[in-house]
Enzyme design. Structure first.
Site, PDB file in Angstrom:
ATOM      1  CB  CYS A 121       0.373  13.006   4.711  1.00  0.00           C
ATOM      2  SG  CYS A 121       0.369  11.189   4.745  1.00  0.00           S
ATOM      3  CG  HIS A 224      -3.208  13.531   1.495  1.00  0.00           C
ATOM      4  ND1 HIS A 224      -1.973  13.919   1.012  1.00  0.00           N
ATOM      5  CD2 HIS A 224      -3.012  12.351   2.135  1.00  0.00           C
ATOM      6  CE1 HIS A 224      -1.071  13.011   1.343  1.00  0.00           C
ATOM      7  NE2 HIS A 224      -1.676  12.053   2.021  1.00  0.00           N
ATOM      8  CD  GLU A 226      -2.901  16.835  -0.746  1.00  0.00           C
ATOM      9  OE1 GLU A 226      -2.335  15.728  -0.878  1.00  0.00           O
ATOM     10  OE2 GLU A 226      -3.076  17.387   0.363  1.00  0.00           O
TER      11      GLU A 226
END
Length: 246
Positions: A121, A224, A226
């Protein structure tokens, strides 16, 4: 006693992870650092040891001696347009100068050492700038008919898809030509330097991924991973940690 089933990290690579910071309020009335747990969990699940890095540019060299790879995370703030030569700043731009000063210092140090780097990001945006690129300061003002990059649905769900260029590091890592991603940004990469490759984009033309093919592992993604929404996300972390372990 039976053998432990827990994962062994005895020879695991150490991944430096940049944190967010606030001057005070919320968690503490005094200044504090913060990191969403899924950043650290994603590193650990991929076989790495996450090490959260306080914002001390004067300690960047010492941090770099401790880590095998660098993860530059995102956050609810923006890269200072002055860093990529802009003469004006959009009204929507929010700065965290102390964080950016530190992240740029350790990022440039990691690049100088050819350490594996993953930017997520805002971390991708900073990576683009560190490699000589520029940013769109506010997508709605510069991209006609733009998608909802600041997605209205929960971050744990995909907001749109990206196209992945096959003949890139990202393409080889994921083995995919598209991926479902989440996003939370109003800025984006506008241009990249000659040595940098755009490896992913959306239907509205916004750049979603970059890499430097001349470095061992230098990758940025606008979404993202994650959150592990798409198989590509897990593959990105595994490849990053594996590169740091070499």
């Amino acid at each position: 006693m039976g053998k432990s089933k827990s994962k062994s990290f005895e020879h695991a690579p150490v991944i430096g992870v940049t944190a967010d910071a606030e001057d005070g309020g919320g968690y503490s009335a005094l200044p504090w650092y913060a990191l969403r747990r899924n950043y650290a969990d994603a590193v650990a699940e991929a076989g790495g040891v996450p090490l959260i890095l306080p914002h001390r540019p004067d300690l960047a060299v010492h941090y770099l001696d401790l880590i095998d790879g660098l993860l530059v995370t995102g956050g609810a703030f923006d890269v200072d347009p002055a860093l990529f030569g802009a003469e004006t700043r959009h009204d929507s731009v929010v700065l965290k100068e102390g964080r950016t000063d530190f992240e740029m210092a350790i990022l440039r140090g990691a690049l100088d050492r050819d350490l594996p780097v993953l930017g997520i990001c805002g971390g991708q945006q900073l990576l683009a700038v560190a490699l000589g690129g520029t940013l769109i300061q506010h997508i709605p003002d510069e991209v006609p008919n733009a998608l909802a990059h600041e997605q209205p649905n929960p971050r744990t769900e995909p907001g749109h898809t990206v196209t992945i260029r096959a003949d890139t590091l990202l393409g080889r890592i994921t083995g995919q030509t598209t991926a479902a991603v989440n996003s939370a940004h109003h800025q984006a990469v506008k241009s990249v330097s000659a040595r940098v490759t755009v490896n992913a984009w959306t239907d509205d033309g916004v750049i979603e991924g970059i890499e430097d093919p001349l470095r061992p592992f230098c990758l940025g993604v606008q979404w993202h991973p994650e959150y592990a929404i798409d198989p590509a996300d897990t593959a990105i972390f595994r490849a990053f940690v594996a590169a740091a372990g070499r």
